[in-house]
Design a protein around this motif. Sequence first.
Motif, mmCIF file in Angstrom:
data_model
loop_
_atom_site.group_PDB
_atom_site.id
_atom_site.type_symbol
_atom_site.label_atom_id
_atom_site.label_comp_id
_atom_site.label_asym_id
_atom_site.label_seq_id
_atom_site.Cartn_x
_atom_site.Cartn_y
_atom_site.Cartn_z
ATOM 1 N N ILE A 167 10.381 -2.193 2.871
ATOM 2 C CA ILE A 167 9.767 -1.078 3.327
ATOM 3 C C ILE A 167 8.882 -0.566 1.959
ATOM 4 O O ILE A 167 8.029 -0.029 2.172
ATOM 5 N N ILE A 168 9.600 -0.755 0.809
ATOM 6 C CA ILE A 168 8.793 -0.398 -0.412
ATOM 7 C C ILE A 168 7.356 -1.233 -0.565
ATOM 8 O O ILE A 168 6.504 -0.719 -0.812
ATOM 9 N N ALA A 169 7.640 -2.809 -0.201
ATOM 10 C CA ALA A 169 6.557 -3.336 -0.222
ATOM 11 C C ALA A 169 5.462 -2.950 0.621
ATOM 12 O O ALA A 169 4.272 -3.258 0.445
ATOM 13 N N ALA A 170 5.795 -2.646 2.112
ATOM 14 C CA ALA A 170 4.769 -2.197 2.869
ATOM 15 C C ALA A 170 4.260 -0.839 2.418
ATOM 16 O O ALA A 170 3.058 -0.859 2.763
ATOM 17 N N TYR A 171 4.785 0.022 1.867
ATOM 18 C CA TYR A 171 4.441 1.302 1.400
ATOM 19 C C TYR A 171 3.457 0.913 0.275
ATOM 20 O O TYR A 171 2.222 1.597 0.315
ATOM 21 N N VAL A 172 3.715 0.134 -0.601
ATOM 22 C CA VAL A 172 2.643 -0.178 -1.626
ATOM 23 C C VAL A 172 1.464 -1.090 -1.076
ATOM 24 O O VAL A 172 0.519 -0.655 -1.249
#
Length: 264
Positions: A20-25
């Motif tokens: 989720i964090i990676a997709a956001y970044v």
Amino acid sequence: MNPLELIQHNFDSFTKTEEIIAAYVLNDPKDFARAPIETTVEACGTSKAAMIRFAKKLGYNGYAELKYELSRFLIRSSYTNPEDKTEPDQTIQSITNYYCQAIHQINETVTIEQVRTMAKQICHARRVKILAINRTSLAAQQLQMRMLKIGIDSDSINDTVMMNDAINMMNEKDYCLIFTIKDNGKHYQERIANLNDNGCPIGLVTMAALPFASQCRDVINLPPVSKGYAKFIDEQAIYFVFVEILLSELAKIAELDQMALKNS
């Protein structure tokens, strides 16, 4: 590899939270680099601890280093090389274009909320000390002189002995603002520890991911100047522009405080 490439390379090894964090970044790297951690945590529905683990999984020391490296990558990737000109005599245009680009990147690394928070601390402090060594002392002196014109008294200090004397007298009612482009801990690490022992709030304005930044109440990361593009460019131009931004917010807060005092 740059931070975005690192995320893509390690994506298959991420947990669901890290995905989720990676997709956001990857979806909005500029927003991630600019937003405070609280905003990012809320947007991803995660925690600060998860953000730190994510950064360390990519090989960084922590969240602050990830943000710094991402900011630096975004800034560098948006620059054009002012020395790469087809025209042989473009010195003026090259240098002015580079400064304009470098100054514009302040929008990518600094938010107005960060500036306002720092401005409020300065306006409401009993005493304000601005610590700066070598070239950053010029911007510190400029800030001191300009603040005096709007009724805010402060001291800019570039002598290390005087810094120690000032720190020993500061407490929770004061505010210490530090200007440093890049510090290896020689000048400020111990002094910041002493300020924290005294309970004095600290503001840090820097161009590097410093290990002691987490010990400061307010941290402003100005865009680093890449010497690879223009070896004659001076970081002080960025600091002087930031001083103008900070002064604008200081003037607004000082005016509101004066109006409130008159109406009380």
